[in-house]
Design an enzyme around this catalytic site. Structure first.
Site, mmCIF file in Angstrom:
data_model
loop_
_atom_site.group_PDB
_atom_site.id
_atom_site.type_symbol
_atom_site.label_atom_id
_atom_site.label_comp_id
_atom_site.label_asym_id
_atom_site.label_seq_id
_atom_site.Cartn_x
_atom_site.Cartn_y
_atom_site.Cartn_z
ATOM 1 N N GLY A 158 0.807 -1.213 0.000
ATOM 2 C CA GLY A 158 0.000 0.000 0.000
ATOM 3 C C GLY A 158 0.841 1.265 0.000
ATOM 4 O O GLY A 158 1.943 1.310 -0.530
ATOM 5 N N SER A 159 0.302 2.280 0.664
ATOM 6 C CA SER A 159 0.879 3.622 0.555
ATOM 7 C C SER A 159 2.313 3.739 1.046
ATOM 8 O O SER A 159 2.987 4.710 0.713
ATOM 9 C CB SER A 159 0.014 4.613 1.317
ATOM 10 N N THR A 160 2.774 2.778 1.895
ATOM 11 C CA THR A 160 4.174 2.871 2.321
ATOM 12 C C THR A 160 5.075 2.888 1.091
ATOM 13 O O THR A 160 6.182 3.410 1.132
ATOM 14 C CB THR A 160 4.585 1.685 3.212
ATOM 15 N N LYS A 208 4.750 4.597 -1.436
ATOM 16 C CA LYS A 208 4.960 5.954 -1.959
ATOM 17 C C LYS A 208 6.320 6.482 -1.533
ATOM 18 O O LYS A 208 6.915 7.329 -2.219
ATOM 19 C CB LYS A 208 3.848 6.884 -1.454
#
Lengths: 125, 568
Positions: free
Chosen positions: B285-287, B289
């Protein structure tokens, strides 16, 4: 002449026989002693390994933590908060000369029966 | 002599002296024959004895192998993680047992959990060696000795004991009854050297040098405790965490729940007990980014001062990718990170170029299993070539799966001046680690990443983490990935990650925490990553930082120094 030689030889061989048997038995005895000691060492090593394991178990955080939790209420234990840390450079420097007035005040209050530490505690509460 | 010469039959008349002499000769011959026979018999027996092969094996294994010990495993401070204890094992020699029934009854009276029919069958026959029961206690040994049954005896075996129980289970692994490693570090040590020593019979007694792991048992305990608490607090199905020293690559702690008890290795086979850190691969997920931004900033194609248009969702054919907490305005690079904008991440990735982005993932080692000593590792699934849409989803951590250990290594590199180090479970010095440093991003990018991570803790999704870890200058990125259930992304079923590092003014430790399918703690709280994985991270940092020699510092100047000069 030959007779004397024979007697000497017979006596030597009997002595040798006795000697060899004595040696054999003493070796046997030493061997069994050795096995006994080895057994004992084995035993003690086994006991030692158990004690070491015991110590390792008792010394584990996993074992100590429940004991701590058990005494939280009695000893009023809390997780150290970040603002409870101090540094040496935040300590004030020692004064050049003793503050005579403050000391006099302290002694007077001590004489009057006031416990200054207890006072600090009640003030902070 | 005259008679011979005359050709007549010889007449021999022995005198009595001659007769006696020949009799003596015959006797001597007999004695010689007898002596030869006796000595022949003795030497034949000697040869026979010499040819007898001593059977040293016990049911197919050498005695040395059974009594072999393993080196004790210690943590980095010398606390025992695994030790050997010497325990007696009961065996029988059926051919020396006189009364099978009596022996079976007697043994059964001391060891009632043994089936008596099995015991009878075991004790009958002409075998030289059969195990009755292995790894008994000394007290039981004493009682069996007192039975006084002939043909029963004990061998002292080494048994592995893990004093910490399940706490470090996934690091240590387990051994089988013959003391051979079957999982974790125990297996790794066997593959390396211990098995050889054991087979040579050298591994006996307590002479093996203890092995120091990189684990800090206190940190391990705190992480285990916090994650166990997280499992019940957020009613999650699993939780895991790993912490690494960013300078040396030493793994300080590694926990994966549910875990097993290495003292009872059968429990390791139960469902879902695998090591989620090394052998689980997830869409993080967003980690992710963090990775996207690091790659883009490192290329120079995106600068920290740039802004991207995140007003409208990005369309790919029928699909539109939008933001979870959409701001729908022009966002600066720090804002993209802070608000965790999917649109922004895609735009940043597009500015970098999808092929460069893919190449950056290879630089970070996302193509192969993350290097670590544990045998339980899995190959990540990252598409070999990115299409436009795959690259877009990958930029915010979907459509590709890596292990948390991969992420940890990348995070550690981003904060450690861009130097990526190989993770290890053995103790290692900074000098040694420096030898295999790989520069994956520039020191300047590393500084910018540190700023972004700290910013996210101060203003973004990491604030709940920072509430607990205040003063320790921790920062990181949340990731809330929807889980794939029956081939579709299911909303409300999340896989939450928090990747962090602390203290960011002088990074020492990186950490990845994951919580699988958490629910909101209460009506006021959410179920996104900051509420569970983030809080757990904060709790761990709060307790662990003082142990690791990091004192809290609330001075704002530290955070201000993290801000890049262009943004001041």
């Amino acid at each position: 002449m030959i007779r004397t030689l024979n007697v000497v030889l017979v006596i030597t061989s009997i002595a040798a026989l006795v000697g060899v048997y004595a040696l054999k038995y003493s070796v046997g005895e030493t061997a069994s002693e050795k096995t006994a000691i080895e057994h004992q060492i084995d035993r003690q090593e086994a006991d030692l390994s158990l004690l070491k394991a015991d110590w390792a178990f008792l010394n584990q955080p996993a074992n100590v933590a429940p004991i701590v939790t058990r005494h939280v209420a009695e000893l009023n234990l809390q997780i150290l908060a970040q603002d409870q840390f101090g540094r040496f450079d935040t300590l004030p420097m020692r004064m050049k000369a003793p503050d005579m007035n403050a000391l006099d005040g302290l002694f007077e209050s001590l004489d009057a029966g006031v416990d200054p530490i207890q006072q600090l505690i009640t003030e902070s509460e | 002599m005259a008679a011979l010469a005359e050709g007549g039959a010889p007449i021999a008349l022995d005198g009595s002296r001659k007769a006696r002499r020949s009799l003596t000769k015959a006797r001597i011959r007999w004695v010689i024959a007898a002596l030869i026979l006796v000595f022949g018999a003795v030497s034949a027996r000697l040869v026979q004895l010499g040819l007898v092969e001593q059977d040293n094996t016990i049911e197919g294994q050498t005695r040395d192998l059974i009594t072999a010990t393993r080196p004790p495993i210690l943590d980095r401070n010398g606390l025992e993680l695994a030790v050997d204890i010497r325990v007696p094992s009961l065996f029988a020699e059926p051919r020396r047992i006189i009364d099978v029934e009596e022996a079976a009854q007697a043994i059964h009276s001391v060891l009632p959990d043994i089936n008596i029919d099995w015991l009878r069958q075991r004790l009958t026959g002409d075998k030289g060696f059969v195990w009755i029961k292995r790894e008994l206690t000394p007290a039981l040994q004493e009682r069996i000795m007192q039975l006084g049954i002939p043909g029963l005896d004990f061998v002292t075996e080494s048994k592995r004991f893990y004093p910490g129980g399940s706490e470090s289970s996934h690091i240590l692994g387990a051994v089988n009854i013959d003391n051979q490693g079957i999982a974790g570090m125990e297996k790794e040590m066997d593959d390396e050297s211990v098995a050889l020593l054991q087979s040579l019979g050298l591994a006996r007694g307590n002479e093996l040098e203890p092995v120091n792991l990189s684990i800090d048992l206190r940190v391990q305990h705190v992480m285990h405790e916090v994650l166990t608490d997280a499992l019940s607090r957020y009613r999650a199905i699993a939780a895991a965490g790993v912490m690494m020293d960013v300078k040396t690559g030493e793994i300080i702690s590694l926990v994966s729940l549910p875990d097993f008890d290495p003292n009872n290795p059968v429990t390791a086979l139960e469902k879902d007990r695998f090591n989620r850190i090394t052998s689980g691969i997830y869409e993080l997920g967003s980690t992710f980014k963090t990775v996207t931004l690091a790659g883009a900033l490192n290329s120079g194609k995106v600068r920290i001062t740039d802004s991207f248009d995140a007003r409208f969702g990005v369309r790919f054919g029928r699909f539109t990718i939008d933001d979870f907490h959409g701001k729908h305005r022009i966002l600066t690079v720090p804002e993209i990170y802070k608000y965790s904008s999917n649109i922004g991440a895609i735009k940043v990735m597009q500015a970098l170029g999808k092929d460069d982005f893919r190449a950056f993932l290879s630089t970070l080692g996302f193509d192969k299993p993350a290097p670590l000593e544990l045998p339980e590792r899995r190959r990540p699934t990252v598409p070999a070539k990115f299409s436009e849409i795959v690259a877009a989803t990958a930029s915010f951590g979907h459509g590709l799966s890596v292990s948390p250990l991969h992420m940890l290594r990348a995070m550690a590199a981003f904060v450690n001046d861009g130097n990526m180090v190989t993770a290890t479970l053995y103790k290692r010095s900074v000098e040694e680690a420096r030898k295999d440093y790989v520069q994956v991003v520039t020191p300047q990018t590393s500084e910018e990443m540190r700023y972004l991570m700290r910013l996210n803790a101060l203003e973004g999704s990491g604030t709940r983490m920072n509430k607990f870890a205040a003063g320790y200058r921790a920062g990181g990125k949340t990731g809330t990935a929807e889980k794939v259930v029956k081939g579709r992304y299911a909303s409300g079923v999340n896989f939450n990650v928090f990747a962090s590092a602390f203290p960011l003014d002088n990074p020492r430790y990186a950490m990845v925490i994951l919580v699988d399918e958490p629910k909101a703690e209460n009506a006021q709280s959410g179920a996104t990553s900051g509420w569970n994985a983030g809080e757990a991270t904060g709790r761990i940092v709060q307790q662990v930082a003082p142990m690791l020699g990091i004192s809290p510092d609330f001075s704002e100047v530290l955070d201000q120094q993290l801000v890049p000069t262009q943004l001041r």
